[in-house]
Design a protein around this motif. Structure first.
Motif, PDB file in Angstrom:
ATOM      1  N   PRO A  94       0.824  -1.220   0.000  1.00 34.29           N
ATOM      2  CA  PRO A  94       0.000   0.000   0.000  1.00 34.29           C
ATOM      3  C   PRO A  94       0.858   1.270   0.000  1.00 34.29           C
ATOM      4  O   PRO A  94       1.962   1.277   0.548  1.00 34.29           O
ATOM      5  N   PHE A  95       0.309   2.320  -0.622  1.00 28.71           N
ATOM      6  CA  PHE A  95       0.986   3.620  -0.702  1.00 28.71           C
ATOM      7  C   PHE A  95       0.168   4.571   0.164  1.00 28.71           C
ATOM      8  O   PHE A  95      -0.876   5.074  -0.259  1.00 28.71           O
ATOM      9  N   LEU A  96       0.622   4.801   1.386  1.00 29.78           N
ATOM     10  CA  LEU A  96      -0.198   5.518   2.357  1.00 29.78           C
ATOM     11  C   LEU A  96       0.058   7.019   2.296  1.00 29.78           C
ATOM     12  O   LEU A  96       1.202   7.451   2.195  1.00 29.78           O
ATOM     13  N   GLY A  97      -1.007   7.790   2.369  1.00 31.74           N
ATOM     14  CA  GLY A  97      -0.846   9.239   2.347  1.00 31.74           C
ATOM     15  C   GLY A  97      -2.032   9.883   1.674  1.00 31.74           C
ATOM     16  O   GLY A  97      -3.123   9.329   1.670  1.00 31.74           O
ATOM     17  N   GLU A  98      -1.792  11.042   1.079  1.00 34.44           N
ATOM     18  CA  GLU A  98      -2.929  11.762   0.502  1.00 34.44           C
ATOM     19  C   GLU A  98      -2.537  12.489  -0.775  1.00 34.44           C
ATOM     20  O   GLU A  98      -1.373  12.833  -0.989  1.00 34.44           O
ATOM     21  N   THR A  99      -3.554  12.709  -1.601  1.00 35.14           N
ATOM     22  CA  THR A  99      -3.383  13.524  -2.796  1.00 35.14           C
ATOM     23  C   THR A  99      -4.061  14.850  -2.505  1.00 35.14           C
ATOM     24  O   THR A  99      -5.147  14.869  -1.938  1.00 35.14           O
ATOM     25  N   GLY A 102      -0.212  17.967  -5.803  1.00 34.35           N
ATOM     26  CA  GLY A 102       0.186  17.540  -4.459  1.00 34.35           C
ATOM     27  C   GLY A 102      -0.093  16.062  -4.215  1.00 34.35           C
ATOM     28  O   GLY A 102      -1.214  15.609  -4.380  1.00 34.35           O
ATOM     29  N   ASN A 103       0.928  15.315  -3.860  1.00 36.64           N
ATOM     30  CA  ASN A 103       0.792  13.895  -3.592  1.00 36.64           C
ATOM     31  C   ASN A 103       1.862  13.551  -2.556  1.00 36.64           C
ATOM     32  O   ASN A 103       3.049  13.624  -2.853  1.00 36.64           O
ATOM     33  N   MET A 104       1.430  13.280  -1.336  1.00 35.79           N
ATOM     34  CA  MET A 104       2.395  13.002  -0.273  1.00 35.79           C
ATOM     35  C   MET A 104       2.125  11.595   0.235  1.00 35.79           C
ATOM     36  O   MET A 104       1.128  11.353   0.926  1.00 35.79           O
ATOM     37  N   ARG A 105       2.997  10.687  -0.112  1.00 35.75           N
ATOM     38  CA  ARG A 105       2.740   9.277   0.224  1.00 35.75           C
ATOM     39  C   ARG A 105       4.021   8.518   0.545  1.00 35.75           C
ATOM     40  O   ARG A 105       5.089   8.865   0.041  1.00 35.75           O
ATOM     41  N   LEU A 106       3.825   7.469   1.333  1.00 35.04           N
ATOM     42  CA  LEU A 106       4.951   6.610   1.715  1.00 35.04           C
ATOM     43  C   LEU A 106       4.507   5.156   1.609  1.00 35.04           C
ATOM     44  O   LEU A 106       3.436   4.796   2.115  1.00 35.04           O
ATOM     45  N   ALA A 107       5.318   4.343   0.954  1.00 39.26           N
ATOM     46  CA  ALA A 107       4.988   2.918   0.851  1.00 39.26           C
ATOM     47  C   ALA A 107       5.062   2.292   2.238  1.00 39.26           C
ATOM     48  O   ALA A 107       5.937   2.637   3.034  1.00 39.26           O
ATOM     49  N   GLN A 108       4.146   1.371   2.493  1.00 38.73           N
ATOM     50  CA  GLN A 108       4.121   0.751   3.824  1.00 38.73           C
ATOM     51  C   GLN A 108       5.381  -0.074   4.060  1.00 38.73           C
ATOM     52  O   GLN A 108       5.828  -0.254   5.177  1.00 38.73           O
ATOM     53  N   SER A 109       5.952  -0.565   2.982  1.00 41.10           N
ATOM     54  CA  SER A 109       7.158  -1.373   3.091  1.00 41.10           C
ATOM     55  C   SER A 109       8.008  -1.116   1.845  1.00 41.10           C
ATOM     56  O   SER A 109       7.489  -0.687   0.813  1.00 41.10           O
ATOM     57  N   LEU A 110       9.307  -1.361   1.940  1.00 43.37           N
ATOM     58  CA  LEU A 110      10.181  -1.151   0.770  1.00 43.37           C
ATOM     59  C   LEU A 110      10.692  -2.476   0.222  1.00 43.37           C
ATOM     60  O   LEU A 110      11.532  -2.502  -0.673  1.00 43.37           O
ATOM     61  N   GLN A 111      10.206  -3.571   0.786  1.00 46.03           N
ATOM     62  CA  GLN A 111      10.710  -4.874   0.359  1.00 46.03           C
ATOM     63  C   GLN A 111       9.600  -5.906   0.407  1.00 46.03           C
ATOM     64  O   GLN A 111       8.757  -5.892   1.304  1.00 46.03           O
ATOM     65  N   ALA A 131       9.100   5.490  -6.271  1.00 45.64           N
ATOM     66  CA  ALA A 131       8.227   4.312  -6.214  1.00 45.64           C
ATOM     67  C   ALA A 131       7.865   4.020  -4.759  1.00 45.64           C
ATOM     68  O   ALA A 131       6.815   3.448  -4.475  1.00 45.64           O
ATOM     69  N   GLY A 132       8.724   4.435  -3.842  1.00 41.68           N
ATOM     70  CA  GLY A 132       8.485   4.169  -2.418  1.00 41.68           C
ATOM     71  C   GLY A 132       8.024   5.386  -1.645  1.00 41.68           C
ATOM     72  O   GLY A 132       7.542   5.259  -0.520  1.00 41.68           O
ATOM     73  N   HIS A 133       8.216   6.569  -2.221  1.00 36.59           N
ATOM     74  CA  HIS A 133       7.837   7.787  -1.486  1.00 36.59           C
ATOM     75  C   HIS A 133       7.678   8.936  -2.463  1.00 36.59           C
ATOM     76  O   HIS A 133       8.515   9.144  -3.334  1.00 36.59           O
ATOM     77  N   CYS A 134       6.579   9.687  -2.336  1.00 39.44           N
ATOM     78  CA  CYS A 134       6.487  10.896  -3.150  1.00 39.44           C
ATOM     79  C   CYS A 134       6.003  12.031  -2.268  1.00 39.44           C
ATOM     80  O   CYS A 134       5.352  11.814  -1.252  1.00 39.44           O
TER      81      CYS A 134
END
Ligand SMILES: Cc1cc2nc3c(=O)[nH]c(=O)nc-3n(C[C@H](O)[C@H](O)[C@H](O)COP(=O)(O)OP(=O)(O)OC[C@H]3O[C@@H](n4cnc5c(N)ncnc54)[C@H](O)[C@@H]3O)c2cc1C
Length: 598
Positions: free
Chosen positions: A187-192, A298-307, A317-320
């Motif tokens: 999952p890519f958690l965060g908000e647009t 605006g898109n602020m997101r962090l992947a729940q895991s990197l592996q 791909a893991g954080h924007c």
């Protein structure tokens, strides 16, 4: 024809993170394939700020200072102009606090360079090592899940052909909109934030010099404008336009923000020019050539895991995040370097695959903190959109203005990014009952205190090498001795004898297949240099190495500091046992034993 070698790593995406990973792995002699679905390389400036921490990693990638400054320039000051004419400068200031100049810090300020130019430098380095980006090749799916080597379905777009590729490791460097995250079920958690938009373009410009990052308008600086020129502000139409120099010539990044900007209506060079004239009042500034136009949302997101097993995410791909603060590409590059040397050790069977778990445990806390920092800065810049602050800002022209919404404190340089508390760092000076600073609550992975700890950034130092190493030309520094493919064990004997048992003992614990050693002698040392195979000697001419590494006096007369291939002192050892413990943590007990038996 060159012999085809099976790739050990498939890198999906040839943006900065994929390219840095490919280059670092090739410098480690790991065979890779790097693909990108685009038919041609991207143009467009996008990331323009390369932070000091990233710049110093360039020497590990074979990018010289001369190459950096051939295309890049030290980041300019920001200059804000008063409306309505837009010719009077009301404020000129460093938008990022410079670092203090000292031998441990080779770069004190960010460098401005267009991302497409930076990518072309990386590609040329990669090609020199025999690896080319495969354009027009798209990852469509991954057939298996779990811990098995991934089987990637690749579509060769031009030939309309499908290739199935089984590969030991797959790295998703395919950006925020890429498919890897979904294929890994992460999952890519965060908000647009749809309302937060910025129009960006690359423009060649007549009528203004490239000495400053020029800003006009009343969006980011609404309060400033209001208090100087209250009658000139129509708060319903607050917006601001900037021209940020992209190197030595007359090319600028055009940046337009504001809640009332109609992004859909602004599509052509003419539209951008008219909007610029409208906001800045500077009809004397004309755009000659507009090569790239885009809209950032605006898109602020962090992947729940990197592996996920043998699959990894790096870069966007893991954080924007917001471009405010210039952290995204820099963070992406540090991701790539953190992962690369670990993949190389595992690929060469020197370390257990569990070493790869430390990529996520080291990088996720840093990225999470970066996301908080850039989001806070973004909100500060964007907060004026519905009105103005109640407090008038300082109006005098100043070099440092920490109250300006655009101002970034020095930790944006990423110099304090650290992996304290990582499961693979070890500090023999900290007894097990003492908690290392990195493990407590409220720890910052962006700031580190002045005392160097395992997991921090290795400081640079000026050295003279004894005897002289011909390959190290010019001013010789500690960093010039570091390599991307080996650990560097810095041995600080202090004032004690080079013949002492404790000093000689250290060499018995070094796994030479993956490490090199450098004895750092105090500046006053007059000892005769012994010949130790694989070991160099350097003199700490300015005394900064001993001071900055915090070693060399009293109980710390003999200290070995193990600097990892990513420039992190992973281990501080005061005994041969400490050195062994570091390598056993890193490689596993069996891995270390095997290397020592070679
Ligand atoms: C306006 C703007 C300003 C910015 N300013 C800064 C700054 O000053 N400093 C900073 O550090 N960062 C900045 N950034 C952020 C920076 O641009 C990104 O962080 C950086 O590009 C991320 O690099 P990446 O390699 O991870 O991803 P990307 O650059 O997005 O590259 C991903 C690549 O993967 C390819 N791809 C996607 N899917 C597939 C597939 N299925 N198969 C094959 N290939 C695929 C894409 O074609 C693309 O080439 C800015 C960004 C923007 C938009």
């Amino acid at each position: 024809m060159a012999e085809q070698v099976e790739p050990a790593v498939l890198i999906v995406g040839a943006g900065p993170s994929g390219l840095v990973l490919a280059l670092h792995l090739r410098l480690n002699n790991v065979p890779v394939r790097i693909i990108d679905k685009q038919p041609e390389f991207s143009i467009g400036s996008r990331a323009t700020l390369i932070q000091p921490r990233t710049l110093e990693q360039f020497s590990l990638l074979g990018i010289t200072r001369e190459e950096i400054f051939e295309s890049g320039v030290v980041a300019h000051q920001m200059r804000i102009y008063a409306p309505p004419a837009g010719t009077t400068a009301v404020k000129t200031f460093n938008f990022q606090e410079p670092l203090e100049s000292r031998p441990s810090v080779p770069f004190t300020q960010p460098v401005t360079m267009s991302q497409d130019i930076f990518e072309s430098i990386l590609r040329s380095k990669l090609e020199a090592l025999g690896t080319k980006v495969e354009l027009g090749v798209e990852l469509k799916s991954i057939l298996n899940i779990g811990d098995e080597p991934p089987v990637a379905e690749l579509h060769h777009i031009k030939e309309n052909r499908t290739e199935m590729l089984k590969v030991p490791y797959l790295v998703g460097a395919d950006g925020a909109k890429g498919v890897c995250r979904q294929l890994f079920s992460i999952p890519f958690l965060g908000e647009t934030r749809e309302a937060d938009k910025m129009k960006i373009a690359d423009v060649e410009t007549d009528g203004i010099t490239n000495e400053f990052w020029h800003m006009w308008g009343s969006f980011a600086t609404a309060a400033l404008d209001f208090f100087i020129f209250p009658s000139s502000i129509d708060l319903k139409h607050v917006s601001s336009v900037g021209l940020k120099p992209l190197g030595h010539g007359n090319k600028f990044q055009y940046q337009l923000v504001g809640p009332k900007v109609n992004h859909e209506a602004l599509q052509t060079a003419e539209d951008l020019q008219n909007e610029f004239w409208e906001i800045s009042g500077r009809k004397d500034i004309t755009f000659k050539n507009v090569t790239w136009i885009t809209t950032w949302r605006g898109n602020m997101r962090l992947a729940q895991s990197l592996q996920s097993g043998r699959r990894f995410l790096i870069g966007d791909a893991g954080h924007c995040h917001s471009p405010a603060g210039g952290q995204g590409m820099n963070t992406s590059i540090l991701d790539a370097i953190n992962l690369s040397w670990k993949l190389a050790l595992v690929h060469n069977h020197h370390a257990s695959p569990s070493l790869l778990d430390s990529y996520e445990s080291e990088r996720l806390p840093v990225i999470a903190e970066m996301l908080d920092l850039t989001t806070a800065l973004h909100e500060k810049v964007w907060e004026n959109k519905n009105g103005i602050d109640s407090k008038p800002p300082p109006l005098e022209a100043t070099k440092e203005d920490s109250t300006d919404p655009m101002y970034r404190p020095k930790h944006f340089s990423q110099i304090g990014v650290n992996y304290r508390g990582s499961p693979i760092v070890f500090d023999e000076r900290v007894s097990s009952s003492q908690e290392s600073e990195g493990e407590g609550s409220g720890t910052s992975f962006y700031h580190s205190s002045t005392t160097l700890q395992a997991g921090d950034r290795a400081p640079d130092a000026e050295l003279t090498f004894t005897p002289e190493i011909p390959s190290l030309k010019g001013p010789q520094t500690l960093f010039s001795f570091f390599t991307p493919h080996s650990h560097t064990i810095l041995i600080f004997p202090g004032t004690s004898s080079l013949k002492s048992e404790k000093f000689v003992d250290f060499f018995s614990a070094i796994p030479w297949a993956i490490a090199q050693a450098l004895v750092v002698l105090p500046k006053e040392s007059e000892e005769e240099i012994p010949i130790i195979s694989g070991c160099q000697f350097g003199k700490d001419v300015a005394g900064s190495a001993y001071a900055d590494y915090g070693v060399g006096s009293g109980a710390w007369e003999h200290t070995a500091v193990v600097v990892r291939p990513d420039g992190i002192p992973g281990g501080f050892a005061k005994s041969v046992g400490g050195l062994k413990t570091y390598f056993e943590k890193l490689l596993g007990v069996d891995g270390y034993r095997m290397l020592m038996s070679l």
